[in-house]
Design a protein around this motif. Structure first.
Motif, PDB file in Angstrom:
ATOM      1  N   PHE A 183       1.021  -1.248   0.064  1.00  0.00           N
ATOM      2  CA  PHE A 183      -0.074   0.038  -0.133  1.00  0.00           C
ATOM      3  C   PHE A 183       0.844   1.404  -0.023  1.00  0.00           C
ATOM      4  CE2 PHE A 183      -1.699   3.349   2.843  1.00  0.00           C
ATOM      5  CZ  PHE A 183      -2.399   3.830   2.159  1.00  0.00           C
ATOM      6  N   TYR A 184       1.945   1.257   0.777  1.00  0.00           N
ATOM      7  CA  TYR A 184       2.879   2.461   0.915  1.00  0.00           C
ATOM      8  C   TYR A 184       3.512   2.646  -0.539  1.00  0.00           C
ATOM      9  CZ  TYR A 184       1.932   2.948   6.043  1.00  0.00           C
ATOM     10  OH  TYR A 184       1.493   3.169   7.108  1.00  0.00           O
ATOM     11  N   ILE A 185       3.861   1.639  -0.984  1.00  0.00           N
ATOM     12  CA  ILE A 185       4.572   1.679  -2.397  1.00  0.00           C
ATOM     13  C   ILE A 185       3.713   2.163  -3.370  1.00  0.00           C
ATOM     14  CG2 ILE A 185       5.883   0.443  -4.107  1.00  0.00           C
ATOM     15  CD1 ILE A 185       6.922  -1.336  -1.843  1.00  0.00           C
ATOM     16  N   ASP A 186       2.698   1.646  -3.391  1.00  0.00           N
ATOM     17  CA  ASP A 186       1.674   2.467  -4.346  1.00  0.00           C
ATOM     18  C   ASP A 186       1.268   3.764  -4.073  1.00  0.00           C
ATOM     19  OD1 ASP A 186       1.229   0.032  -6.121  1.00  0.00           O
ATOM     20  OD2 ASP A 186      -0.667  -0.498  -5.132  1.00  0.00           O
ATOM     21  N   ARG A 187       1.169   4.059  -2.727  1.00  0.00           N
ATOM     22  CA  ARG A 187       0.496   5.586  -2.481  1.00  0.00           C
ATOM     23  C   ARG A 187       1.969   6.302  -2.815  1.00  0.00           C
ATOM     24  NH1 ARG A 187      -1.686   7.529   3.140  1.00  0.00           N
ATOM     25  NH2 ARG A 187      -1.376   9.763   2.695  1.00  0.00           N
ATOM     26  N   ALA A 188       3.258   5.919  -2.676  1.00  0.00           N
ATOM     27  CA  ALA A 188       4.285   6.762  -2.788  1.00  0.00           C
ATOM     28  C   ALA A 188       4.574   6.949  -4.543  1.00  0.00           C
ATOM     29  CB  ALA A 188       5.466   5.911  -2.424  1.00  0.00           C
ATOM     30  N   ARG A 189       4.197   6.042  -5.324  1.00  0.00           N
ATOM     31  CA  ARG A 189       4.081   6.188  -6.768  1.00  0.00           C
ATOM     32  C   ARG A 189       3.068   7.100  -7.084  1.00  0.00           C
ATOM     33  NH1 ARG A 189       2.258   1.446 -11.010  1.00  0.00           N
ATOM     34  NH2 ARG A 189       1.636   2.908 -12.677  1.00  0.00           N
ATOM     35  N   SER A 190       1.895   7.214  -6.756  1.00  0.00           N
ATOM     36  CA  SER A 190       1.064   8.041  -7.012  1.00  0.00           C
ATOM     37  C   SER A 190       1.364   9.430  -6.703  1.00  0.00           C
ATOM     38  CB  SER A 190      -0.288   7.968  -6.271  1.00  0.00           C
ATOM     39  OG  SER A 190      -0.994   6.447  -6.691  1.00  0.00           O
ATOM     40  N   GLU A 191       1.707   9.608  -5.215  1.00  0.00           N
ATOM     41  CA  GLU A 191       2.295  11.028  -4.701  1.00  0.00           C
ATOM     42  C   GLU A 191       3.389  11.527  -5.666  1.00  0.00           C
ATOM     43  OE1 GLU A 191       1.094  10.251  -0.288  1.00  0.00           O
ATOM     44  OE2 GLU A 191       2.907   9.571  -0.867  1.00  0.00           O
ATOM     45  N   MET A 192       4.249  10.841  -5.957  1.00  0.00           N
ATOM     46  CA  MET A 192       5.506  11.303  -6.981  1.00  0.00           C
ATOM     47  C   MET A 192       4.862  11.824  -8.196  1.00  0.00           C
ATOM     48  SD  MET A 192       8.733   9.153  -8.644  1.00  0.00           S
ATOM     49  CE  MET A 192       7.663   8.249  -9.797  1.00  0.00           C
ATOM     50  N   GLU A 193       3.886  10.972  -8.811  1.00  0.00           N
ATOM     51  CA  GLU A 193       3.269  11.285 -10.108  1.00  0.00           C
ATOM     52  C   GLU A 193       2.483  12.796  -9.937  1.00  0.00           C
ATOM     53  OE1 GLU A 193       3.643  10.203 -13.136  1.00  0.00           O
ATOM     54  OE2 GLU A 193       4.926   8.305 -12.652  1.00  0.00           O
ATOM     55  N   VAL A 194       1.986  13.037  -8.879  1.00  0.00           N
ATOM     56  CA  VAL A 194       1.158  14.330  -8.627  1.00  0.00           C
ATOM     57  C   VAL A 194       1.951  15.437  -8.016  1.00  0.00           C
ATOM     58  CG1 VAL A 194      -0.832  13.031  -8.338  1.00  0.00           C
ATOM     59  CG2 VAL A 194       0.460  13.815  -6.507  1.00  0.00           C
ATOM     60  N   GLY A 195       3.190  14.996  -7.844  1.00  0.00           N
ATOM     61  CA  GLY A 195       4.419  15.993  -7.686  1.00  0.00           C
ATOM     62  C   GLY A 195       4.442  16.387  -6.097  1.00  0.00           C
ATOM     63  N   SER A 196       3.895  15.593  -5.413  1.00  0.00           N
ATOM     64  CA  SER A 196       3.866  15.312  -3.906  1.00  0.00           C
ATOM     65  C   SER A 196       5.360  14.769  -3.271  1.00  0.00           C
ATOM     66  CB  SER A 196       2.714  14.898  -3.218  1.00  0.00           C
ATOM     67  OG  SER A 196       1.667  15.773  -3.516  1.00  0.00           O
ATOM     68  N   THR A 197       6.329  15.323  -3.682  1.00  0.00           N
ATOM     69  CA  THR A 197       7.647  14.312  -3.601  1.00  0.00           C
ATOM     70  C   THR A 197       8.069  14.223  -2.030  1.00  0.00           C
ATOM     71  OG1 THR A 197       8.918  16.566  -3.642  1.00  0.00           O
ATOM     72  CG2 THR A 197       8.432  15.264  -5.770  1.00  0.00           C
ATOM     73  N   GLU A 198       7.550  15.343  -1.265  1.00  0.00           N
ATOM     74  CA  GLU A 198       7.739  14.868   0.369  1.00  0.00           C
ATOM     75  C   GLU A 198       6.911  13.815   0.920  1.00  0.00           C
ATOM     76  OE1 GLU A 198       7.697  18.582   2.489  1.00  0.00           O
ATOM     77  OE2 GLU A 198       9.373  19.611   1.241  1.00  0.00           O
ATOM     78  N   ALA A 199       5.792  13.909   0.387  1.00  0.00           N
ATOM     79  CA  ALA A 199       4.984  12.766   0.859  1.00  0.00           C
ATOM     80  C   ALA A 199       5.214  11.462   0.309  1.00  0.00           C
ATOM     81  CB  ALA A 199       3.380  13.184   0.153  1.00  0.00           C
ATOM     82  N   ALA A 200       5.695  11.470  -1.088  1.00  0.00           N
ATOM     83  CA  ALA A 200       6.156  10.220  -1.612  1.00  0.00           C
ATOM     84  C   ALA A 200       7.357   9.504  -0.839  1.00  0.00           C
ATOM     85  CB  ALA A 200       6.590  10.352  -3.089  1.00  0.00           C
ATOM     86  N   LEU A 201       8.358  10.289  -0.551  1.00  0.00           N
ATOM     87  CA  LEU A 201       9.593   9.810   0.363  1.00  0.00           C
ATOM     88  C   LEU A 201       9.039   9.489   1.624  1.00  0.00           C
ATOM     89  CD1 LEU A 201      12.442   9.541   0.681  1.00  0.00           C
ATOM     90  CD2 LEU A 201      12.700  11.838   1.320  1.00  0.00           C
ATOM     91  N   LYS A 202       8.024  10.040   2.231  1.00  0.00           N
ATOM     92  CA  LYS A 202       7.584   9.604   3.567  1.00  0.00           C
ATOM     93  C   LYS A 202       6.794   8.297   3.562  1.00  0.00           C
ATOM     94  CE  LYS A 202       4.368  11.120   7.251  1.00  0.00           C
ATOM     95  NZ  LYS A 202       3.357  12.252   7.911  1.00  0.00           N
TER      96      LYS A 202
END
Length: 395
Positions: free
Chosen positions: A330-349
């Motif tokens: 779940f966290y990996i899928d979430r990170a991928r989506s956050e990166m794609e929408v430009g939320s890089t800090e959230a993706a790293l978290k």
């Protein structure tokens, strides 16, 4: 910022494209992605998502692992995991040799419990422990079932073959995972267990899902449903396996850009979950309402609706009892989506959360590795945490 060398998925795509004597334009014409994206992935400006990589692998007629670089041998050697693979491979090869006269065998109940414990260990992402214990248990069960065949032992042996498949996939040895699934079919047939046979078809479907062969994946899901016609229709076990087959079909439909199929299979899975409730322990499938929510979000990721996926992820409450392997996914899928929408800090978290939950699984997950690489490429100044994550995956 770490130096980006040629050892990344985009560079491997470029190499295989040139070996196929195709220009970027020619390859872009036969995949459902733009020339611009292909160009950015090859030069390292964009991460290669799993769906993109699968589409390219299918077009170039190569295995996905040729493009992802799996297994990640250097990291596996650093973690002293490569030495665990050969004993598993050897254990899978003794299935037809009959009983080993020198093998000591425990009674059936502790053998069955041990097989179940390995399934649980994989879901808890104790991969080293499971991989270490697996070969010995396969040898012991193989001898036991040849000496005194019974349904319980055949089921337990099929379960250990399934565990071999799970470990091989998580370590990136897909050739070994295919052998394990063949052995699982052999044992499930002798157990006369349609649910185990259907689970095996579900796992085969996910193999084709990774390779971008969605038509074959759908046929395997359909075959799994057909096998369940031999099981008691109203049994909770049958309902849970049926629902899991629909969840597998959901992500396959999403990759195939079939929105109607996604909606239909989610509806069918929900109907099953209404009857089963939380059935996470049935064959360790994690089936239940939470897993349906997670697959709904994964479908949004696979179909490219990243804003929707992030919105869904923010609303999902992960129960304490959810399998660690599923939580990390779940966290990996979430990170991928956050990166794609430009939320890089959230993706790293999110990636840090995945690593904390399941370090071995996350380190060898191609989606996690590509997302980390993508964050590095997007960063003007690499945060210290991202530096550590990049070094951790060998970037």
């Amino acid at each position: 910022m770490p130096d980006l060398d040629d050892d990344h998925t985009g560079a491997r795509i470029k190499k295989q494209r040139k070996l196929a004597r195709l220009s970027q334009r020619e390859l872009a014409d036969v995949i459902p992605y733009s020339y611009s994206l292909l160009n950015q992935v090859e030069c390292g400006a964009r991460a290669a998502t799993l769906d993109f990589t699968a589409a390219v692998a299918k077009a170039l007629r190569v295995d996905v692992t040729t493009l992802t670089g799996q297994p990640y041998v250097t990291e596996l050697q650093q973690d002293r995991l490569t030495a665990l693979v050969r004993p598993i491979r050897e254990a899978l090869d003794v299935y037809d040799l009959g009983p080993d006269p020198e093998q000591l065998v425990r009674p059936t109940p502790p053998l069955v419990a041990a097989a179940d414990g390995l399934c649980q260990a994989v879901r808890a992402t104790h991969l080293r422990v499971a991989a270490s214990d697996l070969p010995g248990l396969i040898h012991e069960l193989t001898t036991a079932v040849w000496r005194a065949p019974c349904t319980e032992l055949w089921q337990a042996l099929a379960s250990t073959y399934r565990t071999a498949h799970d470990i091989a996939v998580k370590f990136g040895y897909f050739d070994l995972s295919s052998v394990a699934l063949d052995r699982m079919a052999w044992a499930a047939e002798r157990a006369s267990d349609p649910c185990l046979a259907a689970i095996r078809q579900y796992m085969r479907a996910l193999v084709y899902f990774r390779e971008g062969e969605y038509i074959i994946g759908r046929r395997l899901i359909s075959s799994g449903h057909g096998l369940l016609l031999q099981a008691p229709a109203d049994a909770r076990e049958t309902m849970a396996v049926t629902g899991q087959l629909h969840l597998g079909a959901t992500v396959i439909a999403a990759r195939a850009r079939d929105s109607a199929g996604v909606k239909n299979h989610l509806m069918q899975a929900t109907a099953c979950a209404t009857r089963t409730g939380d059935a996470a322990s049935i064959h360790w499938l994690s089936f239940g309402p939470t897993n349906i929510d997670l697959h709904r979000m994964s479908a949004a990721v696979e179909i490219g609706h990243y804003d929707d996926a992030v919105s869904q992820a923010e609303k999902i409450e992960i129960p304490p009892g959810l399998a660690t392997s599923r939580r990390a996914h779940f966290y990996i899928d979430r990170a991928r989506s956050e990166m794609e929408v430009g939320s890089t800090e959230a993706a790293l978290k999110s990636l840090v959360s995945a690593r904390r939950a399941a370090p071995e699984q996350t380190r060898y997950h191609p989606g996690a590795r590509e997302t980390i690489s993508g964050l590095v490429r997007a960063a003007r100044r690499t945060p210290e945490t991202l530096n550590h994550m990049a070094a951790w995956i060998g970037l």
